[in-house]
Design a protein around this motif. Sequence first.
Motif, PDB file in Angstrom:
ATOM      1  N   LEU A 254       0.821  -1.202   0.000  1.00 26.91           N
ATOM      2  CA  LEU A 254       0.000   0.000   0.000  1.00 26.91           C
ATOM      3  C   LEU A 254       0.861   1.261   0.000  1.00 26.91           C
ATOM      4  O   LEU A 254       0.494   2.276  -0.596  1.00 26.91           O
ATOM      5  CB  LEU A 254      -0.930  -0.004   1.213  1.00 26.91           C
ATOM      6  N   ARG A 255       1.996   1.207   0.666  1.00 21.43           N
ATOM      7  CA  ARG A 255       2.905   2.356   0.662  1.00 21.43           C
ATOM      8  C   ARG A 255       3.424   2.642  -0.743  1.00 21.43           C
ATOM      9  O   ARG A 255       3.462   3.801  -1.187  1.00 21.43           O
ATOM     10  CB  ARG A 255       4.075   2.103   1.603  1.00 21.43           C
ATOM     11  N   GLU A 256       3.806   1.605  -1.461  1.00 21.58           N
ATOM     12  CA  GLU A 256       4.307   1.795  -2.824  1.00 21.58           C
ATOM     13  C   GLU A 256       3.202   2.283  -3.759  1.00 21.58           C
ATOM     14  O   GLU A 256       3.444   3.120  -4.638  1.00 21.58           O
ATOM     15  CB  GLU A 256       4.908   0.489  -3.338  1.00 21.58           C
ATOM     16  N   VAL A 257       1.985   1.772  -3.595  1.00 19.19           N
ATOM     17  CA  VAL A 257       0.864   2.242  -4.411  1.00 19.19           C
ATOM     18  C   VAL A 257       0.592   3.711  -4.150  1.00 19.19           C
ATOM     19  O   VAL A 257       0.366   4.501  -5.088  1.00 19.19           O
ATOM     20  CB  VAL A 257      -0.384   1.378  -4.137  1.00 19.19           C
ATOM     21  N   TYR A 258       0.627   4.102  -2.890  1.00 16.39           N
ATOM     22  CA  TYR A 258       0.361   5.505  -2.552  1.00 16.39           C
ATOM     23  C   TYR A 258       1.451   6.409  -3.111  1.00 16.39           C
ATOM     24  O   TYR A 258       1.171   7.505  -3.602  1.00 16.39           O
ATOM     25  CB  TYR A 258       0.251   5.656  -1.039  1.00 16.39           C
ATOM     26  N   ARG A 259       2.688   5.990  -3.022  1.00 18.31           N
ATOM     27  CA  ARG A 259       3.779   6.813  -3.543  1.00 18.31           C
ATOM     28  C   ARG A 259       3.697   6.977  -5.059  1.00 18.31           C
ATOM     29  O   ARG A 259       4.018   8.052  -5.583  1.00 18.31           O
ATOM     30  CB  ARG A 259       5.120   6.187  -3.156  1.00 18.31           C
ATOM     31  N   LYS A 260       3.262   5.970  -5.744  1.00 20.71           N
ATOM     32  CA  LYS A 260       3.208   6.028  -7.204  1.00 20.71           C
ATOM     33  C   LYS A 260       2.035   6.856  -7.702  1.00 20.71           C
ATOM     34  O   LYS A 260       2.180   7.663  -8.627  1.00 20.71           O
ATOM     35  CB  LYS A 260       3.123   4.612  -7.770  1.00 20.71           C
ATOM     36  N   PHE A 261       0.857   6.725  -7.082  1.00 23.97           N
ATOM     37  CA  PHE A 261      -0.354   7.335  -7.617  1.00 23.97           C
ATOM     38  C   PHE A 261      -0.774   8.612  -6.871  1.00 23.97           C
ATOM     39  O   PHE A 261      -1.348   9.508  -7.495  1.00 23.97           O
ATOM     40  CB  PHE A 261      -1.520   6.337  -7.562  1.00 23.97           C
ATOM     41  N   LEU A 262      -0.514   8.717  -5.566  1.00 25.58           N
ATOM     42  CA  LEU A 262      -1.171   9.746  -4.766  1.00 25.58           C
ATOM     43  C   LEU A 262      -0.233  10.675  -4.010  1.00 25.58           C
ATOM     44  O   LEU A 262      -0.696  11.700  -3.496  1.00 25.58           O
ATOM     45  CB  LEU A 262      -2.111   9.082  -3.742  1.00 25.58           C
ATOM     46  N   LEU A 263       1.048  10.361  -3.896  1.00 27.84           N
ATOM     47  CA  LEU A 263       1.916  11.180  -3.056  1.00 27.84           C
ATOM     48  C   LEU A 263       2.082  12.589  -3.608  1.00 27.84           C
ATOM     49  O   LEU A 263       2.024  13.575  -2.859  1.00 27.84           O
ATOM     50  CB  LEU A 263       3.282  10.503  -2.897  1.00 27.84           C
ATOM     51  N   ASP A 264       2.285  12.737  -4.911  1.00 22.83           N
ATOM     52  CA  ASP A 264       2.412  14.073  -5.510  1.00 22.83           C
ATOM     53  C   ASP A 264       1.112  14.869  -5.361  1.00 22.83           C
ATOM     54  O   ASP A 264       1.150  16.084  -5.135  1.00 22.83           O
ATOM     55  CB  ASP A 264       2.803  13.952  -6.980  1.00 22.83           C
ATOM     56  N   TYR A 265       0.000  14.183  -5.486  1.00 27.19           N
ATOM     57  CA  TYR A 265      -1.293  14.865  -5.320  1.00 27.19           C
ATOM     58  C   TYR A 265      -1.466  15.334  -3.879  1.00 27.19           C
ATOM     59  O   TYR A 265      -2.001  16.418  -3.629  1.00 27.19           O
ATOM     60  CB  TYR A 265      -2.421  13.920  -5.725  1.00 27.19           C
ATOM     61  N   GLU A 266      -1.011  14.540  -2.920  1.00 23.92           N
ATOM     62  CA  GLU A 266      -1.103  14.947  -1.508  1.00 23.92           C
ATOM     63  C   GLU A 266      -0.256  16.177  -1.231  1.00 23.92           C
ATOM     64  O   GLU A 266      -0.678  17.090  -0.510  1.00 23.92           O
ATOM     65  CB  GLU A 266      -0.650  13.791  -0.612  1.00 23.92           C
ATOM     66  N   ARG A 267       0.942  16.221  -1.793  1.00 20.83           N
ATOM     67  CA  ARG A 267       1.839  17.349  -1.527  1.00 20.83           C
ATOM     68  C   ARG A 267       1.295  18.668  -2.059  1.00 20.83           C
ATOM     69  O   ARG A 267       1.651  19.732  -1.531  1.00 20.83           O
ATOM     70  CB  ARG A 267       3.204  17.064  -2.148  1.00 20.83           C
ATOM     71  N   SER A 268       0.450  18.627  -3.062  1.00 15.08           N
ATOM     72  CA  SER A 268      -0.066  19.862  -3.660  1.00 15.08           C
ATOM     73  C   SER A 268      -1.503  20.185  -3.259  1.00 15.08           C
ATOM     74  O   SER A 268      -1.941  21.318  -3.454  1.00 15.08           O
ATOM     75  CB  SER A 268       0.021  19.778  -5.188  1.00 15.08           C
ATOM     76  N   HIS A 269      -2.248  19.231  -2.691  1.00 13.67           N
ATOM     77  CA  HIS A 269      -3.657  19.461  -2.396  1.00 13.67           C
ATOM     78  C   HIS A 269      -4.028  19.275  -0.923  1.00 13.67           C
ATOM     79  O   HIS A 269      -5.121  19.665  -0.528  1.00 13.67           O
ATOM     80  CB  HIS A 269      -4.541  18.521  -3.237  1.00 13.67           C
ATOM     81  N   PHE A 270      -3.158  18.685  -0.140  1.00 20.67           N
ATOM     82  CA  PHE A 270      -3.511  18.413   1.262  1.00 20.67           C
ATOM     83  C   PHE A 270      -2.991  19.531   2.148  1.00 20.67           C
ATOM     84  O   PHE A 270      -1.794  19.786   2.215  1.00 20.67           O
ATOM     85  CB  PHE A 270      -2.913  17.070   1.698  1.00 20.67           C
ATOM     86  N   TRP A 271      -3.937  20.193   2.857  1.00 19.60           N
ATOM     87  CA  TRP A 271      -3.585  21.298   3.750  1.00 19.60           C
ATOM     88  C   TRP A 271      -4.101  21.077   5.164  1.00 19.60           C
ATOM     89  O   TRP A 271      -4.133  22.011   5.965  1.00 19.60           O
ATOM     90  CB  TRP A 271      -4.150  22.615   3.204  1.00 19.60           C
ATOM     91  N   GLY A 272      -4.504  19.883   5.489  1.00 20.30           N
ATOM     92  CA  GLY A 272      -5.025  19.602   6.827  1.00 20.30           C
ATOM     93  C   GLY A 272      -3.920  19.396   7.842  1.00 20.30           C
ATOM     94  O   GLY A 272      -2.728  19.615   7.574  1.00 20.30           O
ATOM     95  N   LYS A 273      -4.294  18.955   9.020  1.00 18.57           N
ATOM     96  CA  LYS A 273      -3.342  18.720  10.098  1.00 18.57           C
ATOM     97  C   LYS A 273      -2.480  17.506   9.772  1.00 18.57           C
ATOM     98  O   LYS A 273      -2.954  16.509   9.229  1.00 18.57           O
ATOM     99  CB  LYS A 273      -4.078  18.498  11.424  1.00 18.57           C
ATOM    100  N   ARG A 274      -1.217  17.621  10.155  1.00 21.79           N
ATOM    101  CA  ARG A 274      -0.268  16.544   9.887  1.00 21.79           C
ATOM    102  C   ARG A 274      -0.134  15.567  11.053  1.00 21.79           C
ATOM    103  O   ARG A 274       0.285  14.430  10.866  1.00 21.79           O
ATOM    104  CB  ARG A 274       1.108  17.133   9.555  1.00 21.79           C
ATOM    105  N   TYR A 275      -0.402  15.987  12.272  1.00 22.56           N
ATOM    106  CA  TYR A 275      -0.324  15.136  13.469  1.00 22.56           C
ATOM    107  C   TYR A 275       1.067  14.495  13.595  1.00 22.56           C
ATOM    108  O   TYR A 275       1.195  13.291  13.864  1.00 22.56           O
ATOM    109  CB  TYR A 275      -1.393  14.046  13.430  1.00 22.56           C
ATOM    110  N   ARG A 276       2.113  15.282  13.416  1.00 24.45           N
ATOM    111  CA  ARG A 276       3.467  14.722  13.465  1.00 24.45           C
ATOM    112  C   ARG A 276       4.014  14.629  14.884  1.00 24.45           C
ATOM    113  O   ARG A 276       4.730  13.677  15.202  1.00 24.45           O
ATOM    114  CB  ARG A 276       4.406  15.573  12.612  1.00 24.45           C
ATOM    115  N   SER A 277       3.693  15.572  15.738  1.00 24.91           N
ATOM    116  CA  SER A 277       4.207  15.535  17.100  1.00 24.91           C
ATOM    117  C   SER A 277       3.443  14.499  17.919  1.00 24.91           C
ATOM    118  O   SER A 277       2.293  14.171  17.603  1.00 24.91           O
ATOM    119  CB  SER A 277       4.082  16.920  17.745  1.00 24.91           C
TER     120      SER A 277
END
Length: 302
Positions: A254-277
């Motif tokens: 699933l990680r590889e599928v997301y990186r191939k199809f959706l990761l670039d789209y996330e970087r340009s369209h996702f502005w929500g909370k990241r929950y990194r801390s």
Amino acid sequence: PPRGGVGWMGFGSDSDDEADAFPRSSCVGVGPLAKRRAGKHSAKLTLPKKRRKAGVPEPSFAPSLEHRDPGPEADAGEPPNGRPSSSASPSPPPSLSSVSVMAGEKTQKLKQKRSRAECRGEPEERLLLGSRGLPCFVQCEHCLQWSTVERGQAIPSERQRWVCTMNTWNPMMAHCQPEAEFEEALRDFLARKRRDFILDKRPQVRGHPVNLWYLYNIMTQLGGLHTVETHRWFHIIWKDFPQWWSYTSIGHTLREVYRKFLLDYERSHFWGKRYRSPAQALSLLWPPEVLSSEAALSKPCS
């Protein structure tokens, strides 16, 4: 071996007196073992090829090696041929002071790595699913998207109506996006990058197609791919697909599928909370006893 020629000293010796001047215990040979003993910068006892052709005689001893007399103790532990015996005592272990210095260096490197992670905003520890709680999801009645509910917010029951605009804790995600609208936006985005051809062949896992809209919806509600990888939250995504439970590499797939199809789209369209801390990530995990309603945890299997 006989005196003269190549003798026990390891180099040419034409005179018996010269050989007697350097006894066996005070000379170092020129073999591989002797060179390691003498150090990296031991003198090379052979002349260059041009000088050998000119008739320059070979040196009869190594001028850079000191003639030492190790004494009776060294003679007792070293055989007459100049090589160490198998019964020689092994090298002593490192002292406690050197071990403490190495441990101190490791601790210092760990502190520096942790401080760099704090500067980048990365969590110091991984929040394992189940040990700290479970996420709570609610589904929109209009677009059928799923949204996470942070701790401290009221969990809607099955009888209550819920839409994406009611998301007050993550306002950048408070908008509806049906599956057909998402597919069109994703294809237009990839077409601008001349990569829309990858959508002609949809990804599959063991013969079952992967719903990119569902994968992107759950991934962004949890903070994006980086947050899911850091906290090991891939189990939240595939736990509702029984056909994938026996697949040991489902998380990696699933990680590889997301990186191939959706990761670039996330970087340009996702502005929500990241929950990194860690504090932000813990706001998504509810205690299991609080989540009494199974409807709040169920997600579509499409």
